[in-house]
Design an enzyme around this catalytic site. Structure first.
Site, PDB file in Angstrom:
ATOM      1  N   HIS A   1       0.796  -1.225   0.000  1.00  0.00           N
ATOM      2  CA  HIS A   1       0.000   0.000   0.000  1.00  0.00           C
ATOM      3  C   HIS A   1       0.827   1.272   0.000  1.00  0.00           C
ATOM      4  O   HIS A   1       0.480   2.255  -0.648  1.00  0.00           O
ATOM      5  CB  HIS A   1      -0.952  -0.032   1.189  1.00  0.00           C
TER       6      HIS A   1
ATOM      7  N   CYS B   1      -0.874  -1.200 -27.898  1.00  0.00           N
ATOM      8  CA  CYS B   1      -0.919  -0.584 -26.567  1.00  0.00           C
ATOM      9  C   CYS B   1       0.068  -1.228 -25.580  1.00  0.00           C
ATOM     10  O   CYS B   1       0.022  -0.930 -24.396  1.00  0.00           O
ATOM     11  CB  CYS B   1      -2.333  -0.631 -26.003  1.00  0.00           C
TER      12      CYS B   1
ATOM     13  N   ARG C   1      -6.613   0.138 -17.896  1.00  0.00           N
ATOM     14  CA  ARG C   1      -6.534  -1.187 -17.258  1.00  0.00           C
ATOM     15  C   ARG C   1      -7.435  -1.160 -16.024  1.00  0.00           C
ATOM     16  O   ARG C   1      -7.058  -0.598 -15.003  1.00  0.00           O
ATOM     17  CB  ARG C   1      -5.101  -1.485 -16.831  1.00  0.00           C
TER      18      ARG C   1
ATOM     19  N   ARG D   1       7.333 -13.437 -20.006  1.00  0.00           N
ATOM     20  CA  ARG D   1       7.725 -12.036 -19.886  1.00  0.00           C
ATOM     21  C   ARG D   1       8.138 -11.653 -18.474  1.00  0.00           C
ATOM     22  O   ARG D   1       8.767 -10.624 -18.244  1.00  0.00           O
ATOM     23  CB  ARG D   1       6.586 -11.127 -20.380  1.00  0.00           C
TER      24      ARG D   1
ATOM     25  N   ARG E   1     -10.733  -1.520 -20.771  1.00  0.00           N
ATOM     26  CA  ARG E   1     -10.504  -2.941 -21.004  1.00  0.00           C
ATOM     27  C   ARG E   1     -11.198  -3.710 -19.893  1.00  0.00           C
ATOM     28  O   ARG E   1     -11.057  -3.364 -18.709  1.00  0.00           O
ATOM     29  CB  ARG E   1      -9.011  -3.237 -20.997  1.00  0.00           C
TER      30      ARG E   1
ATOM     31  N   ASN F   1       2.958  -6.793 -25.234  1.00  0.00           N
ATOM     32  CA  ASN F   1       3.654  -7.473 -24.131  1.00  0.00           C
ATOM     33  C   ASN F   1       3.324  -8.966 -24.152  1.00  0.00           C
ATOM     34  O   ASN F   1       4.209  -9.820 -24.148  1.00  0.00           O
ATOM     35  CB  ASN F   1       3.219  -6.922 -22.769  1.00  0.00           C
ATOM     36  N   ASP F   2       2.008  -9.249 -24.185  1.00  0.00           N
ATOM     37  CA  ASP F   2       1.624 -10.657 -24.208  1.00  0.00           C
ATOM     38  C   ASP F   2       1.895 -11.275 -25.574  1.00  0.00           C
ATOM     39  O   ASP F   2       2.297 -12.436 -25.661  1.00  0.00           O
ATOM     40  CB  ASP F   2       0.146 -10.809 -23.833  1.00  0.00           C
TER      41      ASP F   2
ATOM     42  N   GLU G   1      -3.575 -10.396 -28.581  1.00  0.00           N
ATOM     43  CA  GLU G   1      -2.386 -10.738 -27.796  1.00  0.00           C
ATOM     44  C   GLU G   1      -1.989 -12.185 -28.024  1.00  0.00           C
ATOM     45  O   GLU G   1      -0.873 -12.590 -27.740  1.00  0.00           O
ATOM     46  CB  GLU G   1      -2.666 -10.555 -26.295  1.00  0.00           C
TER      47      GLU G   1
HETATM   48  C1  PEP Z   1      -0.122  -6.283 -23.305  1.00  0.00           C
HETATM   49  O1  PEP Z   1      -0.129  -7.480 -23.034  1.00  0.00           O
HETATM   50  O2  PEP Z   1       0.629  -5.778 -24.157  1.00  0.00           O
HETATM   51  C2  PEP Z   1      -1.033  -5.366 -22.603  1.00  0.00           C
HETATM   52  C3  PEP Z   1      -1.155  -4.110 -22.968  1.00  0.00           C
HETATM   53  O3  PEP Z   1      -1.696  -5.858 -21.530  1.00  0.00           O
HETATM   54  P1  PEP Z   1      -1.036  -6.089 -20.085  1.00  0.00           P
HETATM   55  O4  PEP Z   1       0.357  -5.546 -20.129  1.00  0.00           O
HETATM   56  O5  PEP Z   1      -1.911  -5.370 -19.123  1.00  0.00           O
HETATM   57  O6  PEP Z   1      -1.108  -7.563 -19.985  1.00  0.00           O
HETATM   58 MG    MG Z   2      -1.815  -8.325 -21.923  1.00  0.00          MG
END
Ligand code: PEP
Ligand code: MG
Length: 754
Positions: free
Chosen positions: A368, A681, A475, A644, A511, A633-634, A610
């Site tokens: 926190h 994104c 998010r 990752r 999202r 990212n995913d 993703e």
């Molecule tokens: C991603 O996976 O690129 C993404 C934007 O979602 P998160 O990073 O929240 O999994």
């Molecule tokens: Mg993701």
């Protein structure tokens, strides 16, 4: 020659302890200490030198040398044998000291008759604060054991030297940062940014003097009063403007609930009834809680217990009649706060304008105090082991939150580098602020929509000051993670409404809940999964638990009533999942209509891409969606089959590899043909070189974190994308692992600002 056996040193330590705890001034005690050491170690001389301002060692006490020399004999660090011990922070034992090249003769001491010398540094918090020396007339060979004994004694003496009674604490701390032992410590990044300042130790512990109570009723009343004053302080905090909204408010709301926690209060009450004072009772229950805490492994529960620890400390302060911050003395204008751990409320004891950074020995990103610090924009490094042992009050400190490192007593060159970094950051910020209202167009006239990623209400303030075109990824899971239970429809509606209000007409893409994987909800029992990234996560959870999705969609529909609503579903692997999610949304739209609630004026539904499989169903997918957003990212994780979150391999593949860019380009081509807007994104979009490559692949919407808006816009405005696109077609056919170097070279050759 009498060697000091271990029993001698134990006896010596026991005597030292008595002297140190005894009466008299600090100098008188130091005199007794040197006498004791000389006698015990069978040395004719024992002297103690203390470090003074300007790196000078001053003789403070001696047995055996001429007394007149006390406070007169002074040696610079590095000068003479004493200065040598200090400069290298290591012991020296010489049977024939006078023949040593560093021997510096000081006539006032009368030391010419002593031939052998053993000196050890007095170290406190990683810094030499003095030197302890014994000398003998004969050419005595000091044994390793004797050196160890003297070192142990020096350790005990360090407390006396550092107590501030001999020389002031400020004097012990070199103001110019030119300390003897600079240190670099590593930790865990809890919040980025750089802070330069001086160490302030957060010491919430209070010593309780009165343990046994005369009258339990009086003690219960004291407890009640202390609790009331804490609640009043909390109310005052809630009325501050920076506390109006945000996750940090949630955190403190939870904290307020603890002040009314029946179980905890009744345990304290019981302890009081057994005859303890309120202070001792709080302490006892606190110790029990602490003992339990050491057993608990669940991170969520541990944080709850940290909150209790904070509360207990605060109660003890109030019971002791200390109001908290005021009694801690004036905070330096550039304070680096250092603590083992901290409760969320404790941070508010310190004036945030004076806090440059926070360093914790413990800590996790979801704790926190880290959430509160992020809201206040204070850099934080956690899990910085032993920092409290190594730092002293007012030590110069640099906290580099971005790289999770902390410099104690940094040398000038490091300090200059970081001062420059801060200055450059400020200059860049000024440059980006000037760009804020200019369009993100390339030099050859392609326009890019630059959106922002957000996850906390507090992020929304950056939407306007960064000049982003909207929120490309909100998010929604972060508030779910900060709370102690699932937020209900009303709580969610209020939150989403505030987000849309603050967006003031700019588009916001919400999202749906994307938990699981590394984002664990405390109140949901996660299954033990071998591969959580490939496991029960994201849309898989919300389709299996449709009530959660329905409540969230209902809240979104209500919050956007009369406005436009954009919803995006994460981790969609096949079209059927999107269809199923869309059906849940339709049910909710129907539900709202039947309830007579005003619907949004437009509802746009999109999907994240993703999971690579979805790219092979684009023909079926694109007619069903209003937009697509690549979560890079995913996507990179699944495309390269690389976790990752695993630091050993997460950097192994480059998103600028031909495979990743070809993949994105083929999705972009199909989306363009179908007239469906495509964005990226993930983190990739926020890095200028990567953003340049994405635009060349045909992506015209980028959603990035707010600090990346300025750098990415600067890059776009300096880019001529036509030649790059032609070049990329060639690059994508190469067998290279990564196109990074070639793309960078292109940027440099073509004046693209990265
Ligand atoms: C991603 O996976 O690129 C993404 C934007 O979602 P998160 O990073 O929240 O999994
Ligand atoms: Mg993701």
């Amino acid at each position: 020659m009498a060697a000091a056996t271990p029993s001698v040193s134990r006896r010596l330590l026991a005597r030292l302890r008595d002297v140190m705890a005894g009466g008299g001034s600090a100098e008188e005690r130091l005199d007794k200490v040197v006498q004791l050491i000389a006698a015990d170690m069978v040395a004719e001389v024992c002297s103690c030198y203390v470090m003074r301002a300007g790196e000078v060692l001053e003789l403070f006490a001696t047995e055996g040398l001429k007394k007149d020399a006390v406070h007169k004999t002074r040696l610079r660090v590095g000068e003479g044998l004493v200065g040598d011990v200090a400069a290298h922070a290591r012991p020296l034992a010489l049977a024939d000291a006078q023949s040593h090249p560093h021997f510096a003769y000081r006539p006032e001491t009368g030391e010419e008759i002593f031939h052998s010398l053993m000196g050890v540094p007095i170290i406190r918090g990683g810094r030499v604060v003095g030197v302890l020396v014994v000398q003998n007339r004969t050419q005595r060979h000091y044994s390793d054991e004797e050196i160890e004994t003297l070192e142990t004694v020096a350790m005990v003496l360090a407390e006396l030297v550092a107590s501030g009674e001999l020389v002031s604490r400020e004097e012990l701390v070199p103001v110019d940062g030119n300390a003897l032992l600079p240190l670099r410590l590593e930790g865990l990044r809890l919040n980025g940014g750089v802070g330069i300042g001086v160490a302030v130790l957060h010491q919430p512990r209070i010593t309780i003097r009165r343990l046994v109570a005369e009258d339990p009723e009086i003690e219960l009343e004291r407890l009640r009063l202390a609790l009331t004053s804490i609640k009043t302080a909390l109310d005052e905090l809630f009325s501050r403007p920076e506390m109006r909204d945000g996750e940090h408010r949630d955190v403190l709301e939870t904290y307020r609930m603890f002040t009314e926690d029946k179980g905890w209060l009744s345990r304290i009450g019981e302890a009081i009834r057994t005859g303890l004072t309120a202070d001792a009772a709080v302490q006892k229950v606190h110790e029990d809680t602490r003992a339990r805490m050491s057993q608990v492994t669940d991170p969520y529960l541990r944080e709850r217990l940290h909150d209790f620890e904070d509360l207990a400390n605060r109660l003890l302060q109030h019971l002791a009649g200390e109001g908290g911050p005021a009694s801690r003395g004036e905070l330096p204008a550039d304070a680096i706060l250092i603590a083992r751990t901290m409760g969320p409320m404790e941070l508010f004891d310190y004036d945030p304008k004076r806090l440059r950074a926070l360093v914790l020995e413990e800590g996790s990103p979801t704790m926190h105090v880290a959430i509160v610090a992020r809201a206040l924009d204070i850099p934080v490094v956690g899990r910085c082991k032993e920092v409290l042992d190594k730092v002293e009050v007012l030590d110069p400190v640099i906290v580099d939150g971005d790289n999770a490192q902390v410099f104690l007593r940094p040398p000038d060159d490091i300090r200059d580098i970081f001062s420059d970094a801060i200055r450059q950051r400020q200059q860049r910020a000024a440059h980006y602020a000037r760009l804020k209202d200019l369009p993100a167009n390339t030099r050859d006239g392609e326009s890019v929509r630059l959106m922002m990623n957000a996850g906390l209400l507090l992020d929304m303030q950056h939407l306007h000051d960064s000049g982003a075109d909207g929120i490309g990824l909100y998010r929604t899971e972060l508030p779910f993670m900060a709370r102690s239970s699932l937020p209900d429809v009303d709580a969610q509606t209020q939150l989403y409404r505030k987000i849309l209000d603050q967006a003031a007409g700019k588009p916001v893409v919400f999202r749906s809940l994307d938990v699981g994987g590394d984002k664990i909800l405390p109140y949901w029992n996660p299954y033990d999964e071998d591969n959580p990234a490939l496991g029960w996560r994201s849309i898989r959870i919300t389709l299996d638990r449709p009530a959660v999705l329905r409540h969230q969609l209902r809240a979104l529909l209500r919050a956007a009533s009369g406005r436009e609503l954009r919803i995006m579903f994460p981790m969609i692997a096949e079209v059927a999942e999107l269809v199923q999610a869309r059906r849940v949304l339709d049910l909710e739209i129907e539900h709202e209509r039947e309830s007579g609630n005003q619907l949004p004026v437009a509802i746009k539904v999109g999907t994240m891409l993703e999971v690579p499989a979805l790219a092979f169903q684009l023909d079926a997918l694109l007619p069903l969606v209003d937009f697509v957003s690549i979560g890079s990212n995913d996507l990179a994780q699944f495309l390269f089959a690389v976790d990752r979150g695993n630091p050993r391999i997460s950097e192994r593949y480059d998103p600028l590899a031909p495979a990743m860019l070809s993949f994105i380009k083929s999705v972009a081509d199909k989306c363009k043909a179908a007239g469906v807007p495509l964005s990226v994104c993930g983190e990739m979009a926020g890095r200028p070189l990567e953003a340049m490559s994405l635009i060349a692949c045909g992506v015209h919407i980028l959603s990035v974190s707010s600090p990346s808006i300025g750098p990415v816009k600067t890059m776009i405005r300096s880019l001529e994308v036509g030649p790059l696109r032609a070049y990329l077609a060639t690059l994508l056919r190469l067998p290279d692992r990564s196109l990074r170097d070639k793309l960078k070279a292109f940027a440099i050759d073509h004046g693209v600002i990265l």
